[in-house]
Design a protein around this motif. Sequence first.
Motif, short mmCIF file in Angstrom:
data_model
loop_
_atom_site.label_atom_id
_atom_site.label_comp_id
_atom_site.label_asym_id
_atom_site.label_seq_id
_atom_site.Cartn_x
_atom_site.Cartn_y
_atom_site.Cartn_z
N GLU A 163 10.67 -6.53 0.12
CA GLU A 163 9.62 -5.63 -0.36
C GLU A 163 9.72 -5.36 -1.86
O GLU A 163 8.72 -5.45 -2.59
CB GLU A 163 9.68 -4.31 0.41
CG GLU A 163 8.58 -3.35 0.04
CD GLU A 163 8.54 -2.13 0.95
OE1 GLU A 163 7.63 -1.29 0.77
OE2 GLU A 163 9.40 -2.02 1.85
N LEU A 167 6.89 -6.59 -4.69
CA LEU A 167 6.12 -5.63 -5.48
C LEU A 167 6.30 -5.88 -6.97
O LEU A 167 5.33 -5.79 -7.75
CB LEU A 167 6.54 -4.21 -5.12
CG LEU A 167 5.78 -3.07 -5.81
CD1 LEU A 167 4.29 -3.19 -5.55
CD2 LEU A 167 6.31 -1.71 -5.34
N ARG A 171 3.14 -6.73 -9.41
CA ARG A 171 2.83 -5.96 -10.62
C ARG A 171 2.83 -6.85 -11.86
O ARG A 171 2.01 -6.66 -12.76
CB ARG A 171 3.83 -4.81 -10.77
CG ARG A 171 3.60 -3.67 -9.80
CD ARG A 171 4.66 -2.61 -9.88
NE ARG A 171 4.37 -1.49 -8.98
CZ ARG A 171 5.25 -0.56 -8.62
NH1 ARG A 171 6.49 -0.61 -9.11
NH2 ARG A 171 4.91 0.41 -7.80
N ARG A 197 -3.90 -9.30 0.72
CA ARG A 197 -3.40 -7.99 0.28
C ARG A 197 -3.04 -8.02 -1.21
O ARG A 197 -3.20 -7.02 -1.91
CB ARG A 197 -2.18 -7.57 1.10
CG ARG A 197 -2.45 -7.43 2.61
CD ARG A 197 -3.50 -6.41 2.93
NE ARG A 197 -3.83 -6.36 4.34
CZ ARG A 197 -3.23 -5.58 5.24
NH1 ARG A 197 -2.25 -4.78 4.84
NH2 ARG A 197 -3.60 -5.60 6.49
N TYR A 201 -4.78 -5.64 -3.84
CA TYR A 201 -3.95 -4.80 -4.71
C TYR A 201 -4.38 -4.95 -6.17
O TYR A 201 -4.53 -3.95 -6.89
CB TYR A 201 -2.48 -5.22 -4.56
CG TYR A 201 -1.54 -4.59 -5.55
CD1 TYR A 201 -1.16 -3.25 -5.42
CD2 TYR A 201 -1.01 -5.32 -6.62
CE1 TYR A 201 -0.28 -2.67 -6.33
CE2 TYR A 201 -0.13 -4.74 -7.52
CZ TYR A 201 0.22 -3.42 -7.38
OH TYR A 201 1.08 -2.83 -8.28
N CYS A 205 -6.02 -1.91 -8.44
CA CYS A 205 -5.42 -1.49 -9.71
C CYS A 205 -6.47 -1.53 -10.83
O CYS A 205 -6.53 -0.62 -11.67
CB CYS A 205 -4.23 -2.37 -10.06
SG CYS A 205 -2.76 -2.09 -9.04
N GLU A 303 0.67 4.42 -8.39
CA GLU A 303 0.05 5.12 -7.27
C GLU A 303 -0.65 4.17 -6.30
O GLU A 303 -1.05 4.57 -5.21
CB GLU A 303 -0.97 6.14 -7.79
CG GLU A 303 -0.36 7.29 -8.58
CD GLU A 303 0.55 8.15 -7.71
OE1 GLU A 303 0.20 8.39 -6.54
OE2 GLU A 303 1.62 8.57 -8.21
N ILE A 304 -0.79 2.90 -6.67
CA ILE A 304 -1.53 1.94 -5.85
C ILE A 304 -0.56 1.20 -4.93
O ILE A 304 0.36 0.54 -5.40
CB ILE A 304 -2.29 0.93 -6.72
CG1 ILE A 304 -3.13 1.64 -7.78
CG2 ILE A 304 -3.16 0.02 -5.85
CD1 ILE A 304 -4.21 2.53 -7.24
N PRO A 305 -0.73 1.28 -3.61
CA PRO A 305 0.17 0.57 -2.69
C PRO A 305 -0.19 -0.91 -2.57
O PRO A 305 -1.36 -1.29 -2.67
CB PRO A 305 -0.06 1.29 -1.36
CG PRO A 305 -1.49 1.77 -1.44
CD PRO A 305 -1.72 2.11 -2.89
N LEU A 306 0.81 -1.74 -2.37
CA LEU A 306 0.58 -3.16 -2.13
C LEU A 306 0.09 -3.40 -0.70
O LEU A 306 -0.67 -4.33 -0.42
CB LEU A 306 1.86 -3.95 -2.39
CG LEU A 306 1.81 -5.47 -2.21
CD1 LEU A 306 0.70 -6.08 -3.06
CD2 LEU A 306 3.15 -6.09 -2.59
N ASP A 307 0.52 -2.57 0.20
CA ASP A 307 0.00 -2.56 1.58
C ASP A 307 0.28 -3.83 2.37
O ASP A 307 -0.54 -4.29 3.16
CB ASP A 307 -1.50 -2.26 1.56
CG ASP A 307 -1.99 -1.71 2.90
OD1 ASP A 307 -1.18 -1.12 3.62
OD2 ASP A 307 -3.20 -1.89 3.22
N ASP A 309 2.79 -5.50 5.17
CA ASP A 309 3.73 -5.09 6.22
C ASP A 309 4.99 -5.95 6.11
O ASP A 309 4.96 -7.15 6.34
CB ASP A 309 3.09 -5.28 7.60
CG ASP A 309 3.97 -4.73 8.72
OD1 ASP A 309 5.08 -4.24 8.42
OD2 ASP A 309 3.56 -4.78 9.88
#
Length: 311
Positions: A163, A167, A171, A197, A201, A205, A303-307, A309
């Motif tokens: 994870e 991420l 980014r 996803r 994302y 953003c 503040e933006i989730p990658l979402d 699983d």
Amino acid sequence: MDTCTTLYKYTSIEDVDSRRIPVDAGAPFDRGDIILRSADNVDFHFHKLLLSLASSFFSNMFSLPQPDSLDDAADRTKDGLPIIPVTENSVILQKLLSFCSPVYDTDVPALENLDIVMSVLDAADKYDMKRVGIFIVRMITAPRFLEKEPMRVFAIACRYRSEAETLVAARYMLRFAVWEPAYVSELDFISGSDFQRLVKYHTNCGQAMTQLTRLWSTYPLPLLDCKFCRKKGVSRLSLKEYQDSVIETLRIRPSVESLLNPEWIDSMVRRAGSCIGCKERAPRALAEYAKELAFPVMAIILEIPLDIDFR
């Protein structure tokens, strides 16, 4: 026949490479109670205990009935030690075994490029070396990998459900428009949902950058008193024009690096219509201004989730 048994039973040196006589790998792989022979016929002495601790595959193998210790047929033993042929070449096997050494936490094996990373990861996965795999994936966000091939880093980290590293790569890829990164073969190993996803994302953003409109009063454009034109330099640029350009630029590439791009800064200087004196200082002033904007831009991104699983 069991896979472990098949691998353990070695019938002929010629089955591996009839064109090359086996050679020893040398220190530190010159001692142990087992020999692993690479696909290019390099013999690595190693310790069963270390292999068993690192790999459930080898642990299961060594729990099987062992060949007769008196059988010193040249194609099955060497110096009285059993030979295990593997399909990895000597470069990959050397790195893999180095990660199985108890000192690798302080003396990390070099992984020169992502092709080698993938080969070692594939071997670690094949031999069920979970801890080794986790450690290697944590290394792939190093600048030498991430700056050169961020999409590959993302796909590898996502494939191995790491994870934090996924991420970091996602980014980093905000520096590019969503359509810019080229296809990489590692994408074949993740699901379409995972890739979707990533795209979502990136889009989220970019859309979130409109939140900067609430902060403009806190971040006014820099002033440049110019002794040549006696005007305010950058402040001659329409504030709304600059703000709209910032948000549009970040919508496409939602990263502060977009605002530090020399080409984009030059376009703002040209719009400001500055004189020669202003143009010498305006790029530096706008770059410093962009660095100040890095804080609210990054706060929005965080503040933006990658979402994805990762379970």
